[in-house]
Design a protein around this motif. Structure first.
Motif, short mmCIF file in Angstrom:
data_model
loop_
_atom_site.label_atom_id
_atom_site.label_comp_id
_atom_site.label_asym_id
_atom_site.label_seq_id
_atom_site.Cartn_x
_atom_site.Cartn_y
_atom_site.Cartn_z
N SER A 185 -13.88 66.95 -23.41
CA SER A 185 -13.74 68.41 -23.47
C SER A 185 -14.83 69.10 -22.65
O SER A 185 -14.59 70.16 -22.05
CB SER A 185 -13.79 68.88 -24.93
OG SER A 185 -15.09 68.73 -25.48
N SER A 189 -14.09 71.65 -19.47
CA SER A 189 -14.63 73.01 -19.48
C SER A 189 -15.53 73.29 -18.28
O SER A 189 -16.08 74.38 -18.17
CB SER A 189 -15.40 73.27 -20.78
OG SER A 189 -14.56 73.11 -21.92
N LEU A 263 -14.64 74.31 -25.37
CA LEU A 263 -13.52 75.01 -24.75
C LEU A 263 -13.97 75.96 -23.63
O LEU A 263 -13.18 76.35 -22.78
CB LEU A 263 -12.75 75.81 -25.81
CG LEU A 263 -12.27 74.96 -27.01
CD1 LEU A 263 -11.73 75.85 -28.11
CD2 LEU A 263 -11.21 73.96 -26.57
N GLN A 264 -15.26 76.36 -23.66
CA GLN A 264 -15.85 77.18 -22.62
C GLN A 264 -17.29 76.70 -22.40
O GLN A 264 -17.82 75.92 -23.20
CB GLN A 264 -15.87 78.66 -23.00
CG GLN A 264 -14.51 79.29 -23.25
CD GLN A 264 -14.65 80.78 -23.53
OE1 GLN A 264 -15.16 81.55 -22.71
NE2 GLN A 264 -14.19 81.21 -24.69
N ARG A 388 -6.27 79.96 -37.79
CA ARG A 388 -4.93 79.43 -37.44
C ARG A 388 -3.80 80.18 -38.15
O ARG A 388 -2.64 80.08 -37.75
CB ARG A 388 -4.86 77.94 -37.76
CG ARG A 388 -4.92 77.62 -39.25
CD ARG A 388 -4.61 76.16 -39.52
NE ARG A 388 -4.76 75.83 -40.92
CZ ARG A 388 -4.32 74.69 -41.47
NH1 ARG A 388 -3.72 73.79 -40.72
NH2 ARG A 388 -4.52 74.45 -42.76
N LYS A 394 -5.41 83.71 -33.45
CA LYS A 394 -4.95 82.51 -32.77
C LYS A 394 -4.99 82.68 -31.25
O LYS A 394 -5.04 81.70 -30.50
CB LYS A 394 -3.53 82.15 -33.20
CG LYS A 394 -3.45 81.54 -34.59
CD LYS A 394 -2.02 81.25 -35.00
CE LYS A 394 -1.42 80.12 -34.18
NZ LYS A 394 -0.07 79.74 -34.68
N GLU A 395 -4.98 83.93 -30.78
CA GLU A 395 -5.05 84.19 -29.34
C GLU A 395 -6.48 84.07 -28.81
O GLU A 395 -6.70 83.98 -27.61
CB GLU A 395 -4.53 85.60 -29.05
CG GLU A 395 -3.08 85.82 -29.47
CD GLU A 395 -2.13 84.90 -28.73
OE1 GLU A 395 -2.36 84.68 -27.51
OE2 GLU A 395 -1.18 84.39 -29.35
N LYS A 397 -9.93 82.44 -27.80
CA LYS A 397 -10.37 81.13 -27.34
C LYS A 397 -11.86 80.98 -27.63
O LYS A 397 -12.70 81.60 -26.98
CB LYS A 397 -10.11 80.96 -25.85
CG LYS A 397 -10.41 79.55 -25.34
CD LYS A 397 -10.10 79.41 -23.87
CE LYS A 397 -10.35 77.98 -23.37
NZ LYS A 397 -10.04 77.84 -21.93
N VAL A 416 -7.41 70.01 -32.13
CA VAL A 416 -8.03 71.17 -31.49
C VAL A 416 -7.82 71.11 -29.98
O VAL A 416 -7.50 72.13 -29.33
CB VAL A 416 -9.54 71.23 -31.83
CG1 VAL A 416 -10.23 72.29 -30.98
CG2 VAL A 416 -9.75 71.53 -33.31
N TYR A 420 -5.70 74.10 -28.02
CA TYR A 420 -6.34 75.00 -27.06
C TYR A 420 -6.18 74.57 -25.61
O TYR A 420 -6.03 75.41 -24.71
CB TYR A 420 -7.83 75.15 -27.39
CG TYR A 420 -8.09 76.00 -28.61
CD1 TYR A 420 -7.94 77.38 -28.56
CD2 TYR A 420 -8.48 75.42 -29.82
CE1 TYR A 420 -8.18 78.17 -29.68
CE2 TYR A 420 -8.73 76.20 -30.94
CZ TYR A 420 -8.57 77.58 -30.87
OH TYR A 420 -8.80 78.36 -31.98
N GLN A 425 1.28 74.77 -30.03
CA GLN A 425 1.03 75.81 -31.03
C GLN A 425 1.06 75.31 -32.47
O GLN A 425 0.53 75.96 -33.37
CB GLN A 425 2.04 76.94 -30.86
CG GLN A 425 1.91 77.70 -29.54
CD GLN A 425 0.53 78.35 -29.41
OE1 GLN A 425 0.11 79.11 -30.27
NE2 GLN A 425 -0.17 78.05 -28.31
#
Length: 436
Positions: A185, A189, A263-264, A388, A394-395, A397, A416, A420, A425
């Motif tokens: 991950s 990222s 994720l970022q 969730r 949920k939108e 991030k 996860v 993402y 979904q």
């Protein structure tokens, strides 16, 4: 009565007499100036020289002084060169002595428990400003980097770190599967400044095979057994000792457990205004950021209500440390307590040292701290119990998701990633809010 002729004769005589007086005065002044120039020491001094003799004597003295100064200058330069050579040779020895003395002083202060307050001078004293304009100092100065602490690690960090900061994760073979998901991950990222501290040969092999930057410590009899075969909690306690060297080398560290999905890039969301920035175990705004909790004791009658300040603990598996004295002291305090009985949970000790104030018999840690945004740096309780189930949330991030609340870590981490990164979904739906 004299006539006109007699008056003219008298006036002419007086004018000539006045002219002679003026002429005599001018002559006297001129002679005085000439004697002053030719005989500056006076006509009647017992030891006088003519102007030429004085000039000759001064010239000879100057020549002697110049010659003497030239010789002295050459000798002085030689002596200074010798002193510089001696200082250069003894420089390393002096550094060792200073470091040893510093360690002894710190040990004595900790043992005493009543160390004098360390004051950092940040400027001249100043008057307080107008009401509402006064702001205290929040950012402590960073330490001077000391590469002699660990030259090998210093070379690795110089290549990996970006703006003197990086992610650091500790791992042994017991957590290899989770490390693989976490590292994957990180790469997805676009994060380049990360390092795995390999605690055994299995992790070294994994890092080499997957092109993962790693560092393996030199052998240490006191902690190697914990590093290679210890449980998750045992390894978690070990990190406080290992991180110290990173800070001493002048690097900011984002400590990361292996049960974290990135994720970022987290460095785009760090404030860097405190000694410690940590994610919270809180599941809403009150528990994450603090609240006034009222304690009720009816037996007290009129005074039955007592107000208390509450905040849920910082997570010791994900926090950012700046290289400051306060941050290093935090690591030292936690590592020291974990190394002595009775056994303690590293997260509990971490928070006690951060939050307990000074009181009789105890000197608290003077470290500034910041709680990270709970939606960006999200724990698994917030994700599975709240986020969730909310269409709007949920939108969102997050920057990371830390699967800290659930023992079935690996499958939830993979879910996860699917939710993402892969856009599935329903990836999070099969899991209960808590653990079975």
């Amino acid at each position: 009565m004299a006539g006109p002729g007699g008056r003219r004769s008298t006036n002419a005589s007086q004018s000539m007499r006045g002219s002679r007086i003026v002429f005599a005065i001018v002559i006297g002044i001129l002679l005085g100036c000439i004697f002053a120039i030719l005989y500056p020491h006076g006509l009647f001094s017992g030891d006088f020289y003519s102007a030429s003799q004085l000039q000759s004597r001064r010239r000879s003295k100057s020549d002697v002084q110049i010659g003497s100064a030239s010789c002295e200058s050459t000798e002085r330069v030689s002596m200074l060169k010798a002193d510089i050579a001696d200082l250069s040779n003894s420089n390393d020895e002096l550094k060792m002595q200073v470091r040893d003395l510093t360690k002894k002083l710190q040990a004595a202060e900790q043992k005493n428990g009543q160390a004098e307050q360390q004051v950092v001078v940040v400027g001249e004293p100043q008057k307080a400003g107008l009401f509402g304009t006064v702001k205290g100092i929040r950012i402590n100065p960073t330490v001077l980097p000391d590469e002699t602490v660990n030259p090998r690690l210093a070379k690795i960090l110089e290549k990996i770190a970006v703006r003197k900061e990086l992610i650091v994760a500790l791992a042994n073979s017991n957590v290899k599967a989770m490390l693989e998901v976490s590292v994957s991950s990180i790469k997805k990222s676009g994060i380049s400044n990360y390092l795995v501290v390999a605690l055994d040969d299995g992790i070294v092999d994994f890092c080499k095979e997957n092109d993962v930057p790693f560092y393996m410590r030199d052998p240490d009899e006191g902690i190697d057994s914990v590093a290679k075969s210890g449980t998750n909690h045992a390894v978690s306690g070990l990190k406080f000792r290992i991180l110290r060297e990173f800070l001493q080398l002048g690097y900011s560290v984002l400590l990361s457990d292996v049960d974290i999905v990135y994720l970022q890039n987290p460095f785009d969301h760090i404030y860097r205004d405190s000694d410690v920035e940590s994610m919270s175990d809180g599941h809403d705004n009150m528990t994450a950021y603090g609240y006034n909790d009222v304690f009720d004791e009816p037996a007290m009658g009129w005074a039955r209500y007592a107000h208390t300040m509450r905040i849920w603990v910082y997570n010791s598996g994900f926090f950012y440390l700046r290289p400051t004295i306060s941050a290093i002291e935090l690591l030292d305090r936690v590592a020291d307590r974990l190394s002595h009985p009775p056994p303690a949970w590293d997260q509990a000790v971490f928070n006690e040292e951060l939050f307990f104030p000074s009181h009789p018999g105890y000197i608290g840690l003077h470290a500034s701290r910041r709680t990270m945004d709970r939606y960006l740096f999200m724990n698994s309780k917030a994700l599975f119990k709240e986020v969730r189930k909310d269409t709007n949330l949920k939108e969102l991030k997050p920057v990371i998701v830390h699967v800290n609340y659930h023992p079935d870590k690996l499958p939830r981490m993979k879910a996860v990633v699917d939710f993402y990164f892969n856009g599935k979904q329903d990836a999070l739906d099969p899991f209960p809010d808590g653990s079975d």
